[in-house]
Design a protein around this motif. Structure first.
Motif, PDB file in Angstrom:
ATOM      1  N   THR A 156      65.984-104.735-104.871  1.00 25.68           N
ATOM      2  CA  THR A 156      66.962-105.387-103.996  1.00 25.68           C
ATOM      3  C   THR A 156      66.499-105.541-102.547  1.00 25.68           C
ATOM      4  OG1 THR A 156      68.055-103.257-103.626  1.00 25.68           O
ATOM      5  CG2 THR A 156      68.899-104.637-105.415  1.00 25.68           C
ATOM      6  N   ALA A 157      65.687-104.614-102.051  1.00 26.16           N
ATOM      7  CA  ALA A 157      65.273-104.665-100.650  1.00 26.16           C
ATOM      8  C   ALA A 157      64.516-105.960-100.302  1.00 26.16           C
ATOM      9  CB  ALA A 157      64.435-103.437-100.292  1.00 26.16           C
ATOM     10  N   PRO A 158      63.513-106.386-101.092  1.00 24.53           N
ATOM     11  CA  PRO A 158      62.814-107.632-100.751  1.00 24.53           C
ATOM     12  C   PRO A 158      63.726-108.866-100.810  1.00 24.53           C
ATOM     13  CG  PRO A 158      61.515-106.322-102.287  1.00 24.53           C
ATOM     14  CD  PRO A 158      62.875-105.704-102.239  1.00 24.53           C
ATOM     15  N   ILE A 159      64.735-108.829-101.689  1.00 24.25           N
ATOM     16  CA  ILE A 159      65.674-109.957-101.763  1.00 24.25           C
ATOM     17  C   ILE A 159      66.465-110.056-100.472  1.00 24.25           C
ATOM     18  CG2 ILE A 159      67.697-110.886-102.959  1.00 24.25           C
ATOM     19  CD1 ILE A 159      66.694-109.531-105.509  1.00 24.25           C
ATOM     20  N   ALA A 160      66.957-108.915 -99.989  1.00 23.08           N
ATOM     21  CA  ALA A 160      67.719-108.901 -98.734  1.00 23.08           C
ATOM     22  C   ALA A 160      66.848-109.374 -97.572  1.00 23.08           C
ATOM     23  CB  ALA A 160      68.253-107.496 -98.465  1.00 23.08           C
ATOM     24  N   VAL A 161      65.605-108.924 -97.549  1.00 19.19           N
ATOM     25  CA  VAL A 161      64.689-109.331 -96.476  1.00 19.19           C
ATOM     26  C   VAL A 161      64.407-110.832 -96.555  1.00 19.19           C
ATOM     27  CG1 VAL A 161      62.362-109.053 -95.539  1.00 19.19           C
ATOM     28  CG2 VAL A 161      63.637-107.049 -96.305  1.00 19.19           C
ATOM     29  N   PHE A 162      64.282-111.368 -97.769  1.00 18.52           N
ATOM     30  CA  PHE A 162      64.049-112.809 -97.929  1.00 18.52           C
ATOM     31  C   PHE A 162      65.225-113.601 -97.380  1.00 18.52           C
ATOM     32  CE2 PHE A 162      63.977-116.955 -99.826  1.00 18.52           C
ATOM     33  CZ  PHE A 162      62.633-117.266-100.002  1.00 18.52           C
ATOM     34  N   ILE A 163      66.446-113.183 -97.706  1.00 22.26           N
ATOM     35  CA  ILE A 163      67.647-113.896 -97.239  1.00 22.26           C
ATOM     36  C   ILE A 163      67.692-113.948 -95.722  1.00 22.26           C
ATOM     37  CG2 ILE A 163      70.169-113.810 -97.134  1.00 22.26           C
ATOM     38  CD1 ILE A 163      70.112-112.624 -99.976  1.00 22.26           C
ATOM     39  N   LEU A 164      67.500-112.798 -95.097  1.00 22.46           N
ATOM     40  CA  LEU A 164      67.568-112.735 -93.634  1.00 22.46           C
ATOM     41  C   LEU A 164      66.388-113.468 -92.996  1.00 22.46           C
ATOM     42  CD1 LEU A 164      68.734-109.044 -93.127  1.00 22.46           C
ATOM     43  CD2 LEU A 164      70.120-111.130 -93.196  1.00 22.46           C
ATOM     44  N   SER A 165      65.209-113.343 -93.603  1.00 15.10           N
ATOM     45  CA  SER A 165      64.024-114.026 -93.079  1.00 15.10           C
ATOM     46  C   SER A 165      64.199-115.534 -93.138  1.00 15.10           C
ATOM     47  CB  SER A 165      62.777-113.609 -93.866  1.00 15.10           C
ATOM     48  OG  SER A 165      62.500-112.250 -93.709  1.00 15.10           O
ATOM     49  N   TYR A 166      64.716-116.011 -94.273  1.00 13.03           N
ATOM     50  CA  TYR A 166      64.855-117.463 -94.418  1.00 13.03           C
ATOM     51  C   TYR A 166      65.864-118.018 -93.418  1.00 13.03           C
ATOM     52  CZ  TYR A 166      64.433-122.001 -96.611  1.00 13.03           C
ATOM     53  OH  TYR A 166      64.152-123.329 -96.833  1.00 13.03           O
ATOM     54  N   PHE A 167      66.927-117.272 -93.162  1.00 14.56           N
ATOM     55  CA  PHE A 167      67.908-117.737 -92.177  1.00 14.56           C
ATOM     56  C   PHE A 167      67.259-117.827 -90.795  1.00 14.56           C
ATOM     57  CE2 PHE A 167      71.167-117.211 -88.954  1.00 14.56           C
ATOM     58  CZ  PHE A 167      72.115-118.142 -89.358  1.00 14.56           C
ATOM     59  N   THR A 168      66.522-116.796 -90.413  1.00 17.84           N
ATOM     60  CA  THR A 168      65.859-116.806 -89.107  1.00 17.84           C
ATOM     61  C   THR A 168      64.878-117.967 -88.996  1.00 17.84           C
ATOM     62  OG1 THR A 168      65.988-114.378 -89.049  1.00 17.84           O
ATOM     63  CG2 THR A 168      64.498-115.428 -87.486  1.00 17.84           C
ATOM     64  N   ILE A 169      64.077-118.138 -90.033  1.00 16.19           N
ATOM     65  CA  ILE A 169      63.092-119.221 -90.040  1.00 16.19           C
ATOM     66  C   ILE A 169      63.776-120.582 -90.011  1.00 16.19           C
ATOM     67  CG2 ILE A 169      61.282-120.320 -91.434  1.00 16.19           C
ATOM     68  CD1 ILE A 169      60.583-117.445 -92.419  1.00 16.19           C
TER      69      ILE A 169
END
Length: 231
Positions: A92-105
């Motif tokens: 679950t941790a990489p999924i959460a990081v992907f969501i937040l990263s994609y929003f920032t990007i």
């Protein structure tokens, strides 16, 4: 498979988790289809890598998303084989990081904000996700189970796509299409246990395949339509 937890002893990282239709024992290969279909994330990462290489878009954000997709595939494989608390975190941790990263990007490359403003908006986005979870969880938990945790991300993705489309940004249509695909993906996840009696292997494996397509398409949208901006 029974849960052997001892709730009063804090987090037991080796505690077994039985949350999917296909798992019938604590054995490593008790979820063969769920485990193998995590290859979809690796395939998506590979396709994105080749496209980025050919397009001359091997910049930091694109590489980061490709790395995260790879980590998601590996983490999910670990969870559907070891099925423990530590493996669930790896899932679950990489999924959460992907969501937040994609929003920032997205705020930087699609909306054109500075990295500082993009980071600040991501903090606001986190608050929105938490607030939406508090509202949606009691309403939908009994209907779609643990899949309710992904509903805020789905609604946010759709809202972002509509907003970009209103600004005539080409990525808007991509994100709206991904939101539709994500809806199908989330549906397959929610139906895993309800359909277990008629489908012994469940439907969670379809979540992996469709979600690989979701993350891969989001990354391709950035490669094709993310304007390279320099701070």
């Amino acid at each position: 498979m029974a849960d052997d937890g001892a709730a009063d002893k804090g987090i037991e990282f080796s505690r077994q988790i039985d949350g999917y239709c296909e798992r019938t024992s604590p054995e490593f290969w008790s979820e063969p289809i769920n485990a193998i279909t995590n290859g979809a994330f690796l395939i998506a990462a590979g396709i994105a890598f080749i496209l980025a290489l050919r397009s001359g878009r091997m910049d930091g954000p694109v590489i980061w998303l490709i790395v995260l997709m790879t980590m998601i595939g590996i983490g999910s494989f670990l969870f559907h084989t070891f099925a423990t608390v530590w493996a669930a975190i790896a899932d679950t941790a990489p999924i959460a990081v992907f969501i937040l990263s994609y929003f920032t990007i997205s705020m930087r490359y699609f909306a054109g904000y500075s990295w500082g403003w993009s980071a600040l908006l991501t903090v606001v986005f986190i608050a929105v996700l938490v607030g939406m979870s508090g509202v949606l969880n009691p309403l939908l938990r009994d209907l779609i189970g643990g899949s309710v945790s992904y509903m805020p991300a789905l609604l946010s993705l759709l809202a972002l796509g509509l907003w970009l489309r209103s600004r005539s940004h080409p990525a808007g249509n991509w994100l709206i299409a991904v939101a539709i695909l994500f809806t199908a993906s989330l549906t397959s996840r929610a139906l895993d246990l309800p359909l277990c009696e008629g489908l012994p292997h469940g439907t969670h494996w379809l979540w992996h395949i469709l979600n690989g397509a979701v993350l891969g398409t989001l990354t391709v949208a950035l490669i094709r339509h993310g304007e390279v901006r320099r701070a």
